[in-house]
Design a protein around this motif. Structure first.
Motif, PDB file in Angstrom:
ATOM      1  N   THR A   2       0.822  -1.201   0.000  1.00  0.00           N
ATOM      2  CA  THR A   2       0.000   0.000   0.000  1.00  0.00           C
ATOM      3  C   THR A   2       0.862   1.260   0.000  1.00  0.00           C
ATOM      4  O   THR A   2       1.999   1.262   0.456  1.00  0.00           O
ATOM      5  CB  THR A   2      -0.917   0.026   1.225  1.00  0.00           C
ATOM      6  N   THR A   3       0.301   2.334  -0.542  1.00  0.00           N
ATOM      7  CA  THR A   3       0.989   3.614  -0.615  1.00  0.00           C
ATOM      8  C   THR A   3       1.141   4.209   0.777  1.00  0.00           C
ATOM      9  O   THR A   3       0.249   4.127   1.602  1.00  0.00           O
ATOM     10  CB  THR A   3       0.185   4.590  -1.499  1.00  0.00           C
ATOM     11  N   LYS A   4       2.286   4.847   1.027  1.00  0.00           N
ATOM     12  CA  LYS A   4       2.486   5.560   2.286  1.00  0.00           C
ATOM     13  C   LYS A   4       1.778   6.903   2.180  1.00  0.00           C
ATOM     14  O   LYS A   4       2.102   7.736   1.339  1.00  0.00           O
ATOM     15  CB  LYS A   4       3.970   5.756   2.568  1.00  0.00           C
ATOM     16  N   LEU A   5       0.783   7.100   3.035  1.00  0.00           N
ATOM     17  CA  LEU A   5      -0.020   8.310   3.016  1.00  0.00           C
ATOM     18  C   LEU A   5       0.666   9.431   3.788  1.00  0.00           C
ATOM     19  O   LEU A   5       1.447   9.182   4.709  1.00  0.00           O
ATOM     20  CB  LEU A   5      -1.385   8.044   3.637  1.00  0.00           C
ATOM     21  N   ARG A 148      -8.693   0.163  -5.482  1.00  0.00           N
ATOM     22  CA  ARG A 148      -7.954  -0.976  -4.920  1.00  0.00           C
ATOM     23  C   ARG A 148      -7.113  -0.535  -3.730  1.00  0.00           C
ATOM     24  O   ARG A 148      -7.102  -1.178  -2.675  1.00  0.00           O
ATOM     25  CB  ARG A 148      -7.044  -1.610  -5.980  1.00  0.00           C
ATOM     26  N   GLU A 149      -6.397   0.565  -3.921  1.00  0.00           N
ATOM     27  CA  GLU A 149      -5.477   1.044  -2.889  1.00  0.00           C
ATOM     28  C   GLU A 149      -6.223   1.454  -1.616  1.00  0.00           C
ATOM     29  O   GLU A 149      -5.843   1.083  -0.503  1.00  0.00           O
ATOM     30  CB  GLU A 149      -4.702   2.243  -3.438  1.00  0.00           C
ATOM     31  N   ILE A 150      -7.295   2.204  -1.771  1.00  0.00           N
ATOM     32  CA  ILE A 150      -8.044   2.689  -0.612  1.00  0.00           C
ATOM     33  C   ILE A 150      -8.712   1.531   0.128  1.00  0.00           C
ATOM     34  O   ILE A 150      -8.733   1.488   1.362  1.00  0.00           O
ATOM     35  CB  ILE A 150      -9.069   3.743  -1.056  1.00  0.00           C
ATOM     36  N   ASN A 151      -9.251   0.578  -0.621  1.00  0.00           N
ATOM     37  CA  ASN A 151      -9.940  -0.554   0.006  1.00  0.00           C
ATOM     38  C   ASN A 151      -9.009  -1.450   0.807  1.00  0.00           C
ATOM     39  O   ASN A 151      -9.471  -2.195   1.685  1.00  0.00           O
ATOM     40  CB  ASN A 151     -10.651  -1.390  -1.059  1.00  0.00           C
ATOM     41  N   THR A 152      -7.710  -1.415   0.510  1.00  0.00           N
ATOM     42  CA  THR A 152      -6.766  -2.282   1.211  1.00  0.00           C
ATOM     43  C   THR A 152      -5.973  -1.545   2.286  1.00  0.00           C
ATOM     44  O   THR A 152      -5.153  -2.157   2.969  1.00  0.00           O
ATOM     45  CB  THR A 152      -5.787  -2.942   0.217  1.00  0.00           C
ATOM     46  N   LEU A 168      -8.197  12.356  -0.037  1.00  0.00           N
ATOM     47  CA  LEU A 168      -7.718  13.295  -1.048  1.00  0.00           C
ATOM     48  C   LEU A 168      -6.675  12.578  -1.892  1.00  0.00           C
ATOM     49  O   LEU A 168      -5.726  11.990  -1.350  1.00  0.00           O
ATOM     50  CB  LEU A 168      -7.110  14.528  -0.384  1.00  0.00           C
ATOM     51  N   CYS A 169      -6.848  12.626  -3.214  1.00  0.00           N
ATOM     52  CA  CYS A 169      -5.968  11.893  -4.120  1.00  0.00           C
ATOM     53  C   CYS A 169      -5.444  12.806  -5.221  1.00  0.00           C
ATOM     54  O   CYS A 169      -6.043  13.828  -5.538  1.00  0.00           O
ATOM     55  CB  CYS A 169      -6.731  10.734  -4.780  1.00  0.00           C
ATOM     56  N   LYS A 170      -4.333  12.388  -5.815  1.00  0.00           N
ATOM     57  CA  LYS A 170      -3.800  13.030  -7.012  1.00  0.00           C
ATOM     58  C   LYS A 170      -3.401  11.937  -7.984  1.00  0.00           C
ATOM     59  O   LYS A 170      -2.604  11.059  -7.642  1.00  0.00           O
ATOM     60  CB  LYS A 170      -2.601  13.915  -6.690  1.00  0.00           C
ATOM     61  N   ALA A 171      -3.971  11.969  -9.192  1.00  0.00           N
ATOM     62  CA  ALA A 171      -3.767  10.901 -10.178  1.00  0.00           C
ATOM     63  C   ALA A 171      -4.144   9.570  -9.524  1.00  0.00           C
ATOM     64  O   ALA A 171      -5.247   9.430  -9.009  1.00  0.00           O
ATOM     65  CB  ALA A 171      -2.348  10.918 -10.713  1.00  0.00           C
ATOM     66  N   ASP A 172      -3.234   8.608  -9.486  1.00  0.00           N
ATOM     67  CA  ASP A 172      -3.572   7.294  -8.931  1.00  0.00           C
ATOM     68  C   ASP A 172      -3.045   7.099  -7.513  1.00  0.00           C
ATOM     69  O   ASP A 172      -2.959   5.973  -7.026  1.00  0.00           O
ATOM     70  CB  ASP A 172      -3.044   6.188  -9.843  1.00  0.00           C
ATOM     71  N   LYS A 173      -2.714   8.207  -6.819  1.00  0.00           N
ATOM     72  CA  LYS A 173      -2.132   8.108  -5.484  1.00  0.00           C
ATOM     73  C   LYS A 173      -3.028   8.746  -4.431  1.00  0.00           C
ATOM     74  O   LYS A 173      -3.364   9.919  -4.518  1.00  0.00           O
ATOM     75  CB  LYS A 173      -0.762   8.806  -5.442  1.00  0.00           C
ATOM     76  N   PRO A 174      -3.429   7.998  -3.408  1.00  0.00           N
ATOM     77  CA  PRO A 174      -4.105   8.615  -2.256  1.00  0.00           C
ATOM     78  C   PRO A 174      -3.083   9.383  -1.424  1.00  0.00           C
ATOM     79  O   PRO A 174      -1.962   8.909  -1.215  1.00  0.00           O
ATOM     80  CB  PRO A 174      -4.678   7.422  -1.495  1.00  0.00           C
ATOM     81  N   LEU A 175      -3.461  10.577  -0.957  1.00  0.00           N
ATOM     82  CA  LEU A 175      -2.541  11.427  -0.206  1.00  0.00           C
ATOM     83  C   LEU A 175      -2.906  11.518   1.274  1.00  0.00           C
ATOM     84  O   LEU A 175      -2.074  11.300   2.146  1.00  0.00           O
ATOM     85  CB  LEU A 175      -2.525  12.842  -0.802  1.00  0.00           C
ATOM     86  N   PRO A 201      -6.237  22.696  -5.139  1.00  0.00           N
ATOM     87  CA  PRO A 201      -7.263  21.675  -5.321  1.00  0.00           C
ATOM     88  C   PRO A 201      -7.525  21.302  -6.778  1.00  0.00           C
ATOM     89  O   PRO A 201      -8.198  20.309  -7.051  1.00  0.00           O
ATOM     90  CB  PRO A 201      -8.511  22.352  -4.739  1.00  0.00           C
ATOM     91  N   GLY A 202      -7.006  22.087  -7.719  1.00  0.00           N
ATOM     92  CA  GLY A 202      -7.429  21.964  -9.113  1.00  0.00           C
ATOM     93  C   GLY A 202      -7.080  20.659  -9.793  1.00  0.00           C
ATOM     94  O   GLY A 202      -7.728  20.285 -10.777  1.00  0.00           O
ATOM     95  N   ASP A 203      -6.069  19.934  -9.295  1.00  0.00           N
ATOM     96  CA  ASP A 203      -5.674  18.667  -9.922  1.00  0.00           C
ATOM     97  C   ASP A 203      -5.942  17.483  -8.997  1.00  0.00           C
ATOM     98  O   ASP A 203      -5.360  16.412  -9.167  1.00  0.00           O
ATOM     99  CB  ASP A 203      -4.191  18.696 -10.307  1.00  0.00           C
ATOM    100  N   LYS A 204      -6.851  17.657  -8.041  1.00  0.00           N
ATOM    101  CA  LYS A 204      -7.087  16.615  -7.049  1.00  0.00           C
ATOM    102  C   LYS A 204      -8.386  15.854  -7.332  1.00  0.00           C
ATOM    103  O   LYS A 204      -9.282  16.325  -8.043  1.00  0.00           O
ATOM    104  CB  LYS A 204      -7.156  17.217  -5.648  1.00  0.00           C
ATOM    105  N   ILE A 205      -8.479  14.673  -6.765  1.00  0.00           N
ATOM    106  CA  ILE A 205      -9.653  13.801  -6.809  1.00  0.00           C
ATOM    107  C   ILE A 205     -10.068  13.560  -5.365  1.00  0.00           C
ATOM    108  O   ILE A 205      -9.216  13.337  -4.495  1.00  0.00           O
ATOM    109  CB  ILE A 205      -9.324  12.466  -7.502  1.00  0.00           C
ATOM    110  N   PHE A 206     -11.371  13.608  -5.101  1.00  0.00           N
ATOM    111  CA  PHE A 206     -11.862  13.374  -3.745  1.00  0.00           C
ATOM    112  C   PHE A 206     -12.669  12.083  -3.733  1.00  0.00           C
ATOM    113  O   PHE A 206     -13.597  11.912  -4.525  1.00  0.00           O
ATOM    114  CB  PHE A 206     -12.729  14.546  -3.276  1.00  0.00           C
ATOM    115  N   TYR A 207     -12.324  11.178  -2.818  1.00  0.00           N
ATOM    116  CA  TYR A 207     -12.994   9.882  -2.700  1.00  0.00           C
ATOM    117  C   TYR A 207     -13.684   9.805  -1.344  1.00  0.00           C
ATOM    118  O   TYR A 207     -13.117  10.193  -0.324  1.00  0.00           O
ATOM    119  CB  TYR A 207     -11.969   8.753  -2.820  1.00  0.00           C
ATOM    120  N   THR A 208     -14.912   9.303  -1.318  1.00  0.00           N
ATOM    121  CA  THR A 208     -15.625   9.106  -0.064  1.00  0.00           C
ATOM    122  C   THR A 208     -16.313   7.746  -0.047  1.00  0.00           C
ATOM    123  O   THR A 208     -16.720   7.235  -1.096  1.00  0.00           O
ATOM    124  CB  THR A 208     -16.669  10.218   0.173  1.00  0.00           C
ATOM    125  N   THR A 209     -16.432   7.171   1.131  1.00  0.00           N
ATOM    126  CA  THR A 209     -17.181   5.918   1.258  1.00  0.00           C
ATOM    127  C   THR A 209     -18.672   6.191   1.380  1.00  0.00           C
ATOM    128  O   THR A 209     -19.481   5.272   1.293  1.00  0.00           O
ATOM    129  CB  THR A 209     -16.724   5.131   2.503  1.00  0.00           C
TER     130      THR A 209
END
Length: 291
Positions: A2-5, A148-152, A168-175, A201-209
């Protein structure tokens, strides 16, 4: 792996959950983890603003993000101190500018958010003037990698349920991954981190459950983020507001499946869905219970 947040969940923090004994459907004794919930009263300078029910982590980020998303603080405001008294369950945000929101506090709109979310009337007035830029893109390969990354990621959600996560994400990386009993609290913590760190914020993706309600759409747009993704479903007003502001709104994002009801022009289909795996059945069952 998993990615280091930058900031992530801390499911092993003993202050955030507790083990409770009970019985299951067969009458057998069981012990299960349950989420801790406590009040936190927010002051802006000398004025009491709100008492929130929260798990209690990151009180300073929650306070700053709440004030920013309620249009009480702007990026131009200078915060001189954020003081948290754990014994009194109080957090005080102090600014250079004198503030007085007595009239504003009389004009609350109760939202559909869990744990009694609110939006003030003038926030909706401000929202109606915002149109998000069109430059951001969302590649489907990023979307699949993010889910996949967030779920794990280790999380309170996987440990105990009964909680929402916002990432908060950028491209394929959760931050930055925040959790709380109310999704509005989780998004406010992210907003607070963005405000205090002057994040673009302009290049970010927001994910919520959580569900894609009017409140989630309003907060995401107020933060200036052009793409909002959820594993859960939509409300009609949430979709209407997303289309009005030009927000890309994607729901039911589980495994290789998703539905976009607004802002589809930002989506770049660069991945074959049939090459993606379905979501883990155990995680899917927990999500179905807690959404």
């Amino acid at each position: 792996m998993t990615t280091k947040l930058i900031i992530g969940p801390t499911p092993e923090d003993p202050a955030l959950s507790t083990e409770v004994e009970g019985i299951d459907h067969t009458g057998t004794a069981v012990a299960t983890d349950v989420i801790t919930e406590r009040p936190l009263t927010l002051f802006l300078n000398a004025q009491e603003i709100v008492t929130m029910m929260t798990i209690g982590d990151h009180p300073g980020l929650l306070a700053a993000g709440y004030l920013a998303n309620q249009n009480m603080l702007s990026r131009e405001d200078v915060i001189t101190a954020i003081e948290h008294d754990e014994d009194l369950d109080v957090v005080v945000v102090r600014t250079e500018r004198e503030t007085n929101y007595e009239e504003k506090l009389k004009k609350k709109v109760r939202t559909s958010g869990c744990a009694q979310g609110t939006v003030f009337g003038d926030v909706i007035d401000t929202f109606e003037k915002i149109r998000l830029g069109t430059g951001a893109k969302l590649r489907t390969s990023w979307l699949y990698a993010l889910t996949r990354e967030i779920n794990t990621q280790p999380s309170l959600y996987l440990k105990a349920g009964a909680i929402h996560g916002c990432v908060l994400c950028k491209a394929d990386k959760p931050l930055v991954y925040m959790e709380d009993v109310g999704r509005h609290n989780a998004v406010d913590k992210v907003a607070g981190w963005m405000m205090l760190n002057n994040v673009d914020p302009g290049d970010k993706i927001f994910y919520t459950t959580g569900r894609l309600t009017s409140e989630m759409v309003i907060k995401t747009v107020m933060m200036g983020i052009p793409i909002l993704v959820s594993r859960s479903g939509f409300t009609a007003w949430g979709v209407e507001l997303a289309r009005q502001a030009g927000l890309t709104l994607i729901g039911r994002a589980r495994g290789k499946r998703f539905v976009a009801l607004s802002g589809a022009e930002r989506i770049v289909f660069d991945s074959d869905p049939e090459a993606e795996a379905e979501e883990d059945a155990k995680h899917n069952r927990k999500a179905s219970r807690d959404d």
